[in-house]
Design an enzyme around this catalytic site. Structure first.
Site, PDB file in Angstrom:
ATOM      1  N   GLY A 194       5.841  -2.622   3.542  1.00  0.00           N
ATOM      2  CA  GLY A 194       5.338  -3.288   4.958  1.00  0.00           C
ATOM      3  C   GLY A 194       5.842  -4.647   5.004  1.00  0.00           C
ATOM      4  O   GLY A 194       6.833  -4.989   4.244  1.00  0.00           O
ATOM      5  N   ASP A 195       5.451  -5.368   6.001  1.00  0.00           N
ATOM      6  CA  ASP A 195       5.945  -6.715   6.317  1.00  0.00           C
ATOM      7  C   ASP A 195       5.985  -7.615   5.186  1.00  0.00           C
ATOM      8  O   ASP A 195       6.879  -8.375   4.849  1.00  0.00           O
ATOM      9  CB  ASP A 195       4.986  -7.161   7.513  1.00  0.00           C
ATOM     10  CG  ASP A 195       5.524  -6.851   8.959  1.00  0.00           C
ATOM     11  OD1 ASP A 195       6.859  -6.579   8.845  1.00  0.00           O
ATOM     12  OD2 ASP A 195       4.947  -7.162   9.703  1.00  0.00           O
TER      13      ASP A 195
ATOM     14  N   ARG B  56      -5.983  -2.207   8.575  1.00  0.00           N
ATOM     15  CA  ARG B  56      -6.473  -3.404   8.122  1.00  0.00           C
ATOM     16  C   ARG B  56      -6.470  -4.735   9.240  1.00  0.00           C
ATOM     17  O   ARG B  56      -7.642  -5.199   9.458  1.00  0.00           O
ATOM     18  CB  ARG B  56      -5.622  -4.101   6.935  1.00  0.00           C
ATOM     19  CG  ARG B  56      -6.373  -3.844   5.646  1.00  0.00           C
ATOM     20  CD  ARG B  56      -5.690  -4.424   4.540  1.00  0.00           C
ATOM     21  NE  ARG B  56      -4.101  -4.153   4.537  1.00  0.00           N
ATOM     22  CZ  ARG B  56      -3.338  -5.036   4.094  1.00  0.00           C
ATOM     23  NH1 ARG B  56      -3.579  -5.826   3.199  1.00  0.00           N
ATOM     24  NH2 ARG B  56      -2.022  -4.690   3.710  1.00  0.00           N
TER      25      ARG B  56
ATOM     26  N   GLY C  77       0.820  -1.070   0.002  1.00  0.00           N
ATOM     27  CA  GLY C  77       0.072  -0.012  -0.010  1.00  0.00           C
ATOM     28  C   GLY C  77       0.967   1.138  -0.114  1.00  0.00           C
ATOM     29  O   GLY C  77       1.946   1.038   0.575  1.00  0.00           O
TER      30      GLY C  77
ATOM     31  N   ASP D  70       1.893  -0.953  11.545  1.00  0.00           N
ATOM     32  CA  ASP D  70       1.858  -2.379  12.005  1.00  0.00           C
ATOM     33  C   ASP D  70       3.181  -3.128  12.031  1.00  0.00           C
ATOM     34  O   ASP D  70       2.973  -4.365  12.043  1.00  0.00           O
ATOM     35  CB  ASP D  70       0.692  -3.018  11.447  1.00  0.00           C
ATOM     36  CG  ASP D  70       0.656  -3.079   9.815  1.00  0.00           C
ATOM     37  OD1 ASP D  70       1.561  -2.311   9.276  1.00  0.00           O
ATOM     38  OD2 ASP D  70      -0.272  -3.639   9.180  1.00  0.00           O
TER      39      ASP D  70
ATOM     40  N   HIS E 218      -9.793   5.924   1.638  1.00  0.00           N
ATOM     41  CA  HIS E 218      -8.669   5.901   1.045  1.00  0.00           C
ATOM     42  C   HIS E 218      -8.074   7.724   1.142  1.00  0.00           C
ATOM     43  O   HIS E 218      -6.914   7.798   0.856  1.00  0.00           O
ATOM     44  CB  HIS E 218      -8.537   5.729  -0.547  1.00  0.00           C
ATOM     45  CG  HIS E 218      -8.434   4.145  -0.628  1.00  0.00           C
ATOM     46  ND1 HIS E 218      -9.558   3.451  -0.774  1.00  0.00           N
ATOM     47  CD2 HIS E 218      -7.172   3.465  -0.318  1.00  0.00           C
ATOM     48  CE1 HIS E 218      -8.948   2.079  -0.817  1.00  0.00           C
ATOM     49  NE2 HIS E 218      -7.482   2.321  -0.682  1.00  0.00           N
TER      50      HIS E 218
ATOM     51  N   THR F 294       4.176   2.260   5.673  1.00  0.00           N
ATOM     52  CA  THR F 294       2.834   1.720   5.568  1.00  0.00           C
ATOM     53  C   THR F 294       1.877   2.770   6.849  1.00  0.00           C
ATOM     54  O   THR F 294       2.598   3.046   7.721  1.00  0.00           O
ATOM     55  CB  THR F 294       2.650   0.311   6.132  1.00  0.00           C
ATOM     56  OG1 THR F 294       1.253   0.293   6.230  1.00  0.00           O
ATOM     57  CG2 THR F 294       3.442  -0.092   7.272  1.00  0.00           C
TER      58      THR F 294
ATOM     59  N   ASP G 155      -0.230   2.120   8.640  1.00  0.00           N
ATOM     60  CA  ASP G 155      -0.894   1.310   9.695  1.00  0.00           C
ATOM     61  C   ASP G 155      -0.206   1.267  10.806  1.00  0.00           C
ATOM     62  O   ASP G 155      -0.561   0.732  11.993  1.00  0.00           O
ATOM     63  CB  ASP G 155      -1.409   0.167   9.231  1.00  0.00           C
ATOM     64  CG  ASP G 155      -2.302  -0.050   8.021  1.00  0.00           C
ATOM     65  OD1 ASP G 155      -3.012   1.047   7.913  1.00  0.00           O
ATOM     66  OD2 ASP G 155      -2.630  -1.090   7.399  1.00  0.00           O
TER      67      ASP G 155
ATOM     68  N   ARG H 295       1.186  -4.905  -6.027  1.00  0.00           N
ATOM     69  CA  ARG H 295       1.304  -6.306  -5.301  1.00  0.00           C
ATOM     70  C   ARG H 295       1.343  -7.187  -6.344  1.00  0.00           C
ATOM     71  O   ARG H 295       0.667  -7.322  -7.551  1.00  0.00           O
ATOM     72  CB  ARG H 295       0.118  -6.356  -4.454  1.00  0.00           C
ATOM     73  CG  ARG H 295      -0.207  -5.300  -3.320  1.00  0.00           C
ATOM     74  CD  ARG H 295      -1.468  -5.746  -2.548  1.00  0.00           C
ATOM     75  NE  ARG H 295      -2.081  -4.597  -1.761  1.00  0.00           N
ATOM     76  CZ  ARG H 295      -1.729  -4.006  -0.768  1.00  0.00           C
ATOM     77  NH1 ARG H 295      -0.504  -4.565  -0.240  1.00  0.00           N
ATOM     78  NH2 ARG H 295      -2.056  -3.116  -0.368  1.00  0.00           N
TER      79      ARG H 295
END
Ligand code: ATP
Length: 319
Positions: free
Chosen positions: A102-103, A171, A11, A129, A249, A125, A127, A72
């Site tokens: 991200g991860d 998410r 993302g 996270d 978004h 990211t 998030d 992706r």
């Protein structure tokens, strides 16, 4: 290393451009060449590679999104896909890659590193996270966008004596919801890390209403979802006109905050210094005020603890 590549993956997040700029400028300062890989791992498989110089990244530090685009790629999650990506790197003389994402993107970076292309991950990211770091690029901007929107919703909720149930992004993680809920004085904050108890929430609204409060903000993380149903339930149980809003978004866009620009610049810079020294298979992280780095495997196995105590802070102050 003489030539490195940079890509953004997963993302998009505001501040990714600032990170790209830092990578390009740092590499050039250290005497290296930089190739931009478009659309993440997909661009690496399909040979979407461009030369970048210091001027290629002018005027992007203040822009949201990513000038390299992001994607992706399922194919990259196969052995054949990784081998195609390695071929592209070899074709362009790319000896190491900075992966901003991200991860999931870090798992890809680990695979590429294991196939002989040293990679360094930079956490990007909204998030927040990622376990290995206390801060991810985009988090601050996304939260600021969310509070700006919620402050506006509050004006109308106040005028109509309403309860506004607002979904913010995240998410699988409630970090945005937690901070944004505190920053907007939300009566309730629902996050995926803590079991949802709607009856407790309703009880709180009723109690607080008795003290004279006439409008309510409930912040719900995307990972909890179901804001329409939650609003209906609150209305049914309390009789307060309740409305649901999904911010969506809009939280991903916009000009990055100072914090995102500075962290992105520091992390992009640190990632290039690692590759310059020939060190790969690492992720850059922000911990206790410092930029540090970890082995990717170690970073992916870390566990991020959720600060549930902050929920109590919110609960005790939103009365
Ligand atoms: P965000 O969660 O913010 O969207 P992310 O980097 O975690 O960021 P993902 O969609 O999980 O986003 O991953 C981005 C890309 O990284 C995937 O499309 C895929 O190409 C690659 N990737 C993800 N998981 C793996 C994995 N287990 N092994 C190899 N590559 C992976």
């Amino acid at each position: 290393m003489k030539t490195i590549g940079v890509l953004t993956s997963g993302g998009d997040a505001p501040g990714m451009n600032a990170a790209i700029r830092a990578v390009v400028r740092t590499a050039i300062s250290l005497g290296m060449n930089v190739k931009g890989i478009k659309s993440g791992y997909s661009g690496l498989i399909h040979d979407e590679v461009v030369d970048l110089d210091a001027r290629s990244v002018s005027d992007i530090i203040s822009r949201g999104g990513t000038m390299l685009y992001t994607a992706r790629s399922k194919r990259f999650m196969t052995e054949e896909g990784v081998l195609e990506a390695v071929e592209t790197c070899k074709r362009h003389g790319i000896e190491g890659v900075v992966v901003i994402g991200g991860d999931g993107s870090f798992r890809g970076a680990r695979d590429l590193s294991n196939h002989g292309i040293p990679c360094v991950g930079v956490p990007g990211t909204i998030d927040n996270d990622i376990s290995s770091t206390e801060y991810t690029i985009g988090f601050d901007t996304a939260m600021n966008t969310a509070i700006e929107m919620i402050d506006k919703i509050r004006d109308t909720a106040q005028s109509h004596h309403r309860c506004s149930v607002i979904e913010v992004m995240g998410r699988h993680a409630g970090y945005i919801a937690l901070q944004v809920g505190i920053a907007t004085g939300a009566t309730g904050i629902l996050v995926p890390e803590i079991p949802v108890d709607l009856d407790r929430l309703v009880k709180k609204i009723v109690e607080v209403e008795k003290t004279g409060k006439k409008h309510f903000i409930i912040v719900v993380a995307e990972g909890v979802g179901g804001v329409d149903k939650i609003a209906e339930y609150i209305q049914e149980k309390t009789g307060i006109d309740s409305r649901a809003t999904v911010l969506g978004h809009v939280q991903r866009g916009g000009s990055p905050t100072v914090r995102d620009r500075v962290r992105a610049t520091q992390m992009g810079n640190a990632a290039v210094h690692l590759l310059y020294k020939g060190i790969g298979n690492r992720v850059v992280a922000y911990r206790r005020g410092e930029i540090v780095d970890f082995d990717i495997f170690e970073a992916l196995n870390m566990i991020k603890t959720f600060d549930a105590g902050m929920i109590d802070v919110a609960h005790e102050t939103a009365i």
